[in-house]
Design a protein around this motif. Structure first.
Motif, PDB file in Angstrom:
ATOM      1  N   LEU A 151       0.843  -1.190   0.000  1.00  0.00           N
ATOM      2  CA  LEU A 151       0.000   0.000   0.000  1.00  0.00           C
ATOM      3  C   LEU A 151       0.881   1.243   0.000  1.00  0.00           C
ATOM      4  CD1 LEU A 151      -3.025   0.914   0.467  1.00  0.00           C
ATOM      5  CD2 LEU A 151      -2.493   0.861   2.898  1.00  0.00           C
ATOM      6  N   ILE A 152       0.442   2.290  -0.684  1.00  0.00           N
ATOM      7  CA  ILE A 152       1.128   3.585  -0.625  1.00  0.00           C
ATOM      8  C   ILE A 152       0.416   4.445   0.407  1.00  0.00           C
ATOM      9  CG2 ILE A 152       1.645   5.718  -1.882  1.00  0.00           C
ATOM     10  CD1 ILE A 152       1.853   3.991  -4.415  1.00  0.00           C
ATOM     11  N   VAL A 153       1.198   5.070   1.289  1.00  0.00           N
ATOM     12  CA  VAL A 153       0.644   5.993   2.286  1.00  0.00           C
ATOM     13  C   VAL A 153       1.425   7.295   2.239  1.00  0.00           C
ATOM     14  CG1 VAL A 153      -0.164   4.154   3.821  1.00  0.00           C
ATOM     15  CG2 VAL A 153       2.104   5.127   4.170  1.00  0.00           C
ATOM     16  N   ARG A 154       0.803   8.346   2.728  1.00  0.00           N
ATOM     17  CA  ARG A 154       1.428   9.668   2.791  1.00  0.00           C
ATOM     18  C   ARG A 154       1.862   9.936   4.226  1.00  0.00           C
ATOM     19  NH1 ARG A 154      -0.685  14.989   3.498  1.00  0.00           N
ATOM     20  NH2 ARG A 154       0.527  16.553   2.350  1.00  0.00           N
ATOM     21  N   VAL A 155       3.151  10.209   4.407  1.00  0.00           N
ATOM     22  CA  VAL A 155       3.680  10.509   5.739  1.00  0.00           C
ATOM     23  C   VAL A 155       3.364  11.966   6.053  1.00  0.00           C
ATOM     24  CG1 VAL A 155       5.748  10.636   7.185  1.00  0.00           C
ATOM     25  CG2 VAL A 155       5.518   8.799   5.492  1.00  0.00           C
ATOM     26  N   ASN A 156       2.570  12.182   7.127  1.00  0.00           N
ATOM     27  CA  ASN A 156       2.209  13.553   7.494  1.00  0.00           C
ATOM     28  C   ASN A 156       2.326  13.811   8.985  1.00  0.00           C
ATOM     29  OD1 ASN A 156      -0.034  12.192   8.482  1.00  0.00           O
ATOM     30  ND2 ASN A 156      -1.522  13.598   7.590  1.00  0.00           N
ATOM     31  N   ASP A 157       2.956  12.883   9.716  1.00  0.00           N
ATOM     32  CA  ASP A 157       3.047  13.036  11.172  1.00  0.00           C
ATOM     33  C   ASP A 157       4.364  12.456  11.683  1.00  0.00           C
ATOM     34  OD1 ASP A 157       2.183  13.869  13.661  1.00  0.00           O
ATOM     35  OD2 ASP A 157       0.617  12.359  13.864  1.00  0.00           O
ATOM     36  N   ARG A 158       4.725  12.811  12.909  1.00  0.00           N
ATOM     37  CA  ARG A 158       5.919  12.280  13.565  1.00  0.00           C
ATOM     38  C   ARG A 158       5.511  11.160  14.518  1.00  0.00           C
ATOM     39  NH1 ARG A 158       9.231  12.984  10.225  1.00  0.00           N
ATOM     40  NH2 ARG A 158      10.172  15.012   9.844  1.00  0.00           N
ATOM     41  N   GLY A 159       6.362  10.191  14.676  1.00  0.00           N
ATOM     42  CA  GLY A 159       6.142   9.042  15.529  1.00  0.00           C
ATOM     43  C   GLY A 159       6.491   7.808  14.737  1.00  0.00           C
ATOM     44  N   PRO A 160       6.351   6.626  15.218  1.00  0.00           N
ATOM     45  CA  PRO A 160       6.185   6.305  16.633  1.00  0.00           C
ATOM     46  C   PRO A 160       7.517   6.505  17.366  1.00  0.00           C
ATOM     47  CG  PRO A 160       6.450   4.299  15.361  1.00  0.00           C
ATOM     48  CD  PRO A 160       6.443   5.441  14.383  1.00  0.00           C
ATOM     49  N   PHE A 161       7.446   6.677  18.668  1.00  0.00           N
ATOM     50  CA  PHE A 161       8.640   6.929  19.445  1.00  0.00           C
ATOM     51  C   PHE A 161       9.011   5.758  20.350  1.00  0.00           C
ATOM     52  CE2 PHE A 161       6.861  11.226  18.602  1.00  0.00           C
ATOM     53  CZ  PHE A 161       7.808  11.585  17.664  1.00  0.00           C
ATOM     54  N   LEU A 162       8.374   4.626  20.155  1.00  0.00           N
ATOM     55  CA  LEU A 162       8.760   3.414  20.868  1.00  0.00           C
ATOM     56  C   LEU A 162       9.823   2.710  20.036  1.00  0.00           C
ATOM     57  CD1 LEU A 162       5.252   2.110  21.980  1.00  0.00           C
ATOM     58  CD2 LEU A 162       6.925   3.394  23.317  1.00  0.00           C
ATOM     59  N   SER A 163      10.885   2.242  20.666  1.00  0.00           N
ATOM     60  CA  SER A 163      12.037   1.717  19.940  1.00  0.00           C
ATOM     61  C   SER A 163      11.729   0.481  19.110  1.00  0.00           C
ATOM     62  CB  SER A 163      13.165   1.403  20.923  1.00  0.00           C
ATOM     63  OG  SER A 163      12.742   0.410  21.836  1.00  0.00           O
TER      64      SER A 163
END
Length: 194
Positions: A151-163
């Motif tokens: 699937l193609i998605v658009r990155v528009n946010d920051r995260g995830p911050f769990l390692s």
């Protein structure tokens, strides 16, 4: 407490003005004392009452179209180095080949309508993603290693911050990739270059 911090950070990172930041912090801290924390998923319940939208059918999920990759101006505020949950991040400031393999999770109705790092409002029914380093906005191809769906998605946010996670997808994207009910999946992600 880590998950409460993650939820707090996701809700305040996109906010730029100082008065708004103070208000968001106050609301987030107040929520810590009054919100009933639920297990990640037990008997149909989700962490902090997050979960899929009610009444959405598979036909509605299937009808959601993939975004068409295009060249967009990056959101300048998302290109600066930042610290989240004690870790430092230096976002990419240009598109370049990028491939990663790891665990993808998703976020749902708890964040629906809230601002993302791009300034857009999060919509559980759009095919979007959060990534700690990729330019915002950018497009990635996500492949569920377990079932081969892509699937193609658009990155528009920051995260995830769990390692242990490399990307967070919207509910619709996770459902289309076949892991929404499971909660997470092993995926591969590749940046789509113009």
């Amino acid at each position: 407490m880590k998950n409460v911090w993650k939820a707090t950070m996701r809700s305040i990172l996109p906010i730029c003005s100082t008065p708004a930041l103070i208000a968001a912090l106050a609301l987030s801290l107040a929520a810590c004392s009054t919100t009933k924390v639920q297990p990640a998923k037990a008997g149909g319940r989700y962490y902090l009452n997050d979960g899929p939208p009610k009444g959405v059918t598979q036909a509605q999920i299937d009808a959601v179209n993939e975004p068409v990759p295009r060249t967009e101006r990056f959101v300048s505020g998302t290109l600066k180095p930042y610290v989240a949950m004690g870790n430092s991040y230096r976002p990419m400031n240009k598109l370049m080949p990028y491939h990663a393999r790891g665990v993808a999770s998703w976020y749902g109705t708890r964040y629906h309508g809230m601002p993302t790092a791009s300034g857009e409002l999060y919509d559980v029914m759009k095919l979007t993603a959060a990534h700690p380093l990729l330019p915002i906005p950018s497009y990635v191809r996500v492949t569920n290693v377990e079932n081969g769906r892509t699937l193609i998605v658009r990155v528009n946010d920051r995260g995830p911050f769990l390692s242990d996670r490399i990307i967070d997808l919207s509910y619709a994207a996770a459902a289309k990739l076949g892991y929404a009910a499971k909660g997470s999946a092993l995926v591969e992600i590749d940046v789509i270059l113009p």
